[in-house]
Design an enzyme around this catalytic site. Sequence first.
Site: not given
Ligand code: NAI
Length: 433
Positions: A150, A274, A113, A313, A88, A91
């Site tokens: 985690d 990908y 995390f 991004v 949360a 992103g």
């Molecule tokens: P992000 O890196 O911005 O956010 C990831 C979140 O996961 C953060 O809140 C982080 O603290 C949390 N996190 C990571 N490891 C953790 C753990 N062990 N325990 C608790 N929290 C943990 O990533 P983003 O880009 O928002 O990705 C979220 C989802 O959206 C992913 O499944 C990604 O594949 C998907 N997605 C992303 C796209 C993109 O271009 N960024 C496009 C389409 C889907």
Amino acid sequence: MIQRSSKLIAGNGQNVLERSLLKFRNVLNFAPFNPGERFRMIVRPKVRGFICTTAHSAGCAQNIKDQIEYVRRHGPINGPKRVLVIGASTGYGLASRIVSAFGSGASTIGVFFEKPAEGERTATAGWYNSAAFEVEARKAGLYSKSFNGDAFSDQIKAQVVQAIRKDLGQVDMVIYSLAAPRRVHPKTGERFKGVVKPLGKAFKNRALDLETFEIIDVTTEPGTEEERKQTVAVMGGEDWEMWIETLKKEGVLADKSLTLAYSYLGPDITFPIYRQGTLGAAKDHLEATAHKLDETLRPKGGRAFVSVQKALVTQASAAIPLMALYMVILLKVMRQKGVDEHCIQQIHRLYQDRLFSGREIPVDEKGRIRLDDLELRNDVQAEVKQSWEAITTENFKDYADISAYQNDFLRLFGFEVPGIDYEKDVEVDVPIP
Ligand code: NAI
């Protein structure tokens, strides 16, 4: 512009002696004398490869306010009122928490995390984002609780269950938005590491070197079967299923609840690295898990979906260097056409037009919700393809918007945010209330 080697600079807000004393007390873990007595200093971006190792608390707080303002401006959404967001703090997950709270007036529990500040080292952006979110939610009279730990562990799951039971009774929506490089399996203790590699054969293509902005030829060797399995274990649906099963077993998942995870598809040009690669295998597993969960939730009126989002991004996507060339071209094309979106616009559209429009939730032939419609529009992809074929190091600027990419990247860490004075000292050890 990104400053690659700038250091955190102690500003004039505190003199050297005061700072040393504060640092000394922090090291010894003493509480500060009074709550106002926190480290303040000028913080600048410190970029190493695809990560920025500093974050600006005021910039992150402003990012949160801007996203809230966007949601408020677009009016209320008739969404669920008790929402758990896993992942949360940045992103898509952060945007989901903001739209739930400020669009639908939901009580939210967020899991993430992140690292707090330590001495002169800033906290991570997700920490500052979550601190600012909590402040804004409270100001608006909304319940919110954050868990930093985690999400893959049984321990965090148990803590979250306890909080739901005590404070909310149940949740009616669970967003699963983790993007993690590693996972320790909670039952077996096995350690898994995700990799971004093609499968079957090597992938030879052009890529963008983010240090020099040169177009380079890159060959990525195929991942092994073991690497595929480990990536699926980290980014596939097993942990999502564990969360839903735990919440159900503990009686804290409401009937008619909705759960959602985010996926990516992309165009043909990125398929080998990908969608047809190790990460794609994990997304296939995530999508199969959505079908499985949907079957188990349906008897009580619940639903599970995967929503395919646009390439953006974020900290997670910036870590996939081979995607950077596609991203800088895509940004230019989508901005020129006026159809570019950030996380908050994507998630707001997901809630307003797809999930809670009052009509049946529209899905594609594989049962997925699609928010990548603008990215994959024929005219957008035709131009991206043309640029992809024509781009060289020399004509780079004609086809790619590198400054938009850099700006989006730095904003993730609270830099280059309009209205913030980066020459001023800023609070570093901000608590999550
Ligand atoms: P992000 O890196 O911005 O956010 C990831 C979140 O996961 C953060 O809140 C982080 O603290 C949390 N996190 C990571 N490891 C953790 C753990 N062990 N325990 C608790 N929290 C943990 O990533 P983003 O880009 O928002 O990705 C979220 C989802 O959206 C992913 O499944 C990604 O594949 C998907 N997605 C992303 C796209 C993109 O271009 N960024 C496009 C389409 C889907």
